[in-house]
Design a protein around this motif. Structure first.
Motif, mmCIF file in Angstrom:
data_model
loop_
_atom_site.group_PDB
_atom_site.id
_atom_site.type_symbol
_atom_site.label_atom_id
_atom_site.label_comp_id
_atom_site.label_asym_id
_atom_site.label_seq_id
_atom_site.Cartn_x
_atom_site.Cartn_y
_atom_site.Cartn_z
ATOM 1 N N GLU A 12 46.582 17.052 11.567
ATOM 2 C CA GLU A 12 46.163 16.552 12.829
ATOM 3 C C GLU A 12 46.796 15.042 12.854
ATOM 4 O O GLU A 12 47.313 14.489 13.929
ATOM 5 C CB GLU A 12 44.808 16.049 13.204
ATOM 6 C CG GLU A 12 44.202 17.606 13.330
ATOM 7 C CD GLU A 12 42.800 17.505 13.780
ATOM 8 O OE1 GLU A 12 42.220 16.230 14.140
ATOM 9 O OE2 GLU A 12 41.748 18.356 13.517
ATOM 10 N N ARG A 32 49.195 13.480 16.056
ATOM 11 C CA ARG A 32 48.712 12.317 16.828
ATOM 12 C C ARG A 32 49.980 10.993 16.360
ATOM 13 O O ARG A 32 50.317 10.551 17.567
ATOM 14 C CB ARG A 32 47.704 11.654 15.905
ATOM 15 C CG ARG A 32 46.956 10.237 16.755
ATOM 16 C CD ARG A 32 45.848 9.919 16.156
ATOM 17 N NE ARG A 32 45.426 10.253 14.636
ATOM 18 C CZ ARG A 32 44.763 10.831 14.040
ATOM 19 N NH1 ARG A 32 43.973 11.648 14.974
ATOM 20 N NH2 ARG A 32 44.558 10.893 12.852
ATOM 21 N N SER A 92 51.708 9.897 19.708
ATOM 22 C CA SER A 92 51.894 8.273 19.905
ATOM 23 C C SER A 92 53.126 7.705 19.993
ATOM 24 O O SER A 92 53.330 6.693 20.745
ATOM 25 C CB SER A 92 51.117 7.749 18.826
ATOM 26 O OG SER A 92 49.693 8.003 18.741
ATOM 27 N N GLN A 104 44.535 16.769 19.495
ATOM 28 C CA GLN A 104 45.233 15.510 19.982
ATOM 29 C C GLN A 104 45.551 15.332 21.534
ATOM 30 O O GLN A 104 45.621 14.566 22.079
ATOM 31 C CB GLN A 104 46.358 15.417 19.066
ATOM 32 C CG GLN A 104 46.131 15.246 17.536
ATOM 33 C CD GLN A 104 45.259 14.532 16.948
ATOM 34 O OE1 GLN A 104 45.242 13.081 17.532
ATOM 35 N NE2 GLN A 104 44.347 14.689 16.327
ATOM 36 N N ARG A 161 42.659 14.299 23.733
ATOM 37 C CA ARG A 161 42.363 12.934 23.712
ATOM 38 C C ARG A 161 43.145 12.439 25.125
ATOM 39 O O ARG A 161 43.414 11.652 25.405
ATOM 40 C CB ARG A 161 42.812 12.242 22.594
ATOM 41 C CG ARG A 161 42.176 12.604 21.253
ATOM 42 C CD ARG A 161 42.615 11.998 20.126
ATOM 43 N NE ARG A 161 41.638 12.089 18.926
ATOM 44 C CZ ARG A 161 41.630 11.397 17.752
ATOM 45 N NH1 ARG A 161 42.267 10.367 17.744
ATOM 46 N NH2 ARG A 161 40.757 11.630 17.086
#
Length: 65
Positions: A30, A34, A38, A62, A65
């Motif tokens: 994970e 991420r 990002s 992810q 989010r």
């Protein structure tokens, strides 16, 4: 170990496509998902409307989010 190739392609309002990034990462990691997402955000990726995936287990949390 299972690996996935992440490819991010953006399409603007004029239907022009552009490769935004790619990475080879471990499917269940994970943190790496991420990190990839990002990185795209750091390059001003906003307003994502569609994500296509083959249900990589580390990616779904992810994206949520």
């Amino acid at each position: 170990m299972s690996l996935a190739v992440m490819v991010a392609i953006g399409i603007n309002i004029l239907a022009y496509r552009k490769a935004l990034g790619f990475s080879v990462i471990e499917i269940k990691a994970e943190g790496l998902w991420r990190e990839f997402l990002s990185l795209l955000n750091e390059h001003a990726l906003t307003g994502s409307m569609l994500v296509i995936s083959d249900l990589c287990l580390g990616m779904k949390p992810q994206i949520d989010r």
